[in-house]
Design an enzyme around this catalytic site. Sequence first.
Site, short mmCIF file in Angstrom:
data_model
loop_
_atom_site.label_atom_id
_atom_site.label_comp_id
_atom_site.label_asym_id
_atom_site.label_seq_id
_atom_site.Cartn_x
_atom_site.Cartn_y
_atom_site.Cartn_z
CG ASP A 108 -1.87 1.20 1.16
OD1 ASP A 108 -2.29 1.40 -0.10
OD2 ASP A 108 -2.67 1.74 2.19
N GLY A 166 -1.51 5.81 1.33
CA GLY A 166 -2.65 6.82 1.16
C GLY A 166 -3.53 6.60 2.47
CG ASP A 217 -6.00 -5.18 1.87
OD1 ASP A 217 -6.61 -4.70 0.98
OD2 ASP A 217 -5.45 -4.56 3.03
CD GLN A 274 -10.16 6.78 -2.68
OE1 GLN A 274 -11.08 7.03 -2.05
NE2 GLN A 274 -9.09 6.21 -2.10
CG HIS A 300 -9.21 -19.99 13.36
ND1 HIS A 300 -9.84 -21.27 12.95
CD2 HIS A 300 -10.39 -18.97 13.59
CE1 HIS A 300 -11.25 -20.61 12.62
NE2 HIS A 300 -11.52 -19.47 12.88
#
Length: 376
Positions: free
Chosen positions: A92, A95, A271, A194, A340
């Site tokens: 990333d 931002g 993510d 965006q 897990h």
Amino acid sequence: MRFTLKHQAVNSEARAGMLETDHGVIETPIFMPVGTAGSVKGIHVKELKEDIGAQIILGNTYHLYLRPGTAIIEEAGGLHKFNGWDGPILTDSGGYQVFSLGDIRKLTEEGARFQSHIDGSYHLFTPESVIGIQRKIGADIIMAFDECTPGDADYDYAKKSLALTQRWLERCCNEMAKTSPLYGHSQSLFPIVQGGVYADLRAAAAKHAVAVSSDGYAIGGLSVGEPEEMMYAMIEVVNPILPPDKPRYLMGVGTPVNILEAIDRGVDMFDCVMPTRNGRNGMLFTKKGIINIRNRKWADDFSPVDPDGTSFVDKQYSRAFLRHLVISNEMLGAQIASQHNLAFYLWLVKEARRQILADSFKNWKEEMVISLAERL
RNA sequence: GGGGAGAUACCAAAGUGGCCAACUGGGGCAGACUGUAAAUCUGCUGGCUCAUGCCUUCGUAGGUUCGAAUCCUGCUCUCCCCA
């Protein structure tokens, strides 16, 4: 980097694909564990690969730039060498930190001035510098420098913010064109769409992003305070505009239900810090719903952590023991819960892929969405 | 045997006439967490009640006072020092 669409579901926008990188193949839809500071918190590379089945992980430009510093990573030969993960990495751009750091940063046309959360020192990120840092980190996928528009931003703010993100995208692209990978593997820049919660802005943002030829496209600025239905609506606006033959990455999302809903709407990559952070804080995600392992009711439940789980921790340890570890603040508790949850997230997307390929995704998803939201 | 200190809620510990159902920690019970300033943060933790409020609580039994966890007396127990 090459994306191949393997199968398009018939009664859903869901797709199964394959993203080939110089560090290996990623089967989509995929969930990417977050390793902000170069490590997925509490999880060894061996567990990530062999037990969890991670195919790609994230790193963060902001965090790695501040510590250990770009020079050390370059000296190590890039993040892959530094952290020992030889699969694909996505970084990333910082931002999101521009968004989450709040008071200690300031945006200008040039870039983002911010104070280090570590020592308070002042720094400037520009689209150019952020590309430069990501070159040195050596991520396979580099994110454009953007402003993550807050979920409650009004139309004017979202519009101005989008325009800034778009100008920054152009500068990112120019910098990418002027520079080269440092470690012999290729790097792809993903633009970020965006536009807040405004359909016309989102549509314009998607069109602007598509004008930049790229190996993949990201949707950002969602799950940042807006209602979930709004998030889904924005995905529905953006995805039809994005090219079908490129992967679509919904940044920072989300809950297991969010992920299935987004897959259903044509998203390929995800993510989120939830499986690790919430795991550290005692929350377990399972097929049958959410468990707060700190709750008293698990104190004498000696059954496996997750009888349906795919990770070895699921059958190795009991709920009672895991509760004891988490309550006692034993680090192993955080590790087991993180492992897990990550294994569960990876199972979820793998199973979604299987269902897509078998043309049974929609029904399966509808059933899962109900059981995933349960509280055990 | 003599002298001294103390007993407060699950634990520790403030409070020493009304602002006290009682600071603060811990523990306990819940909740939050979405491109990680997070192994973090929030709430509750005597009883009843949605709440205002009411009831019972600061070792114990009395007393002083309009009013006591706080002052006085007896008792019980704990710790420390000396013999």
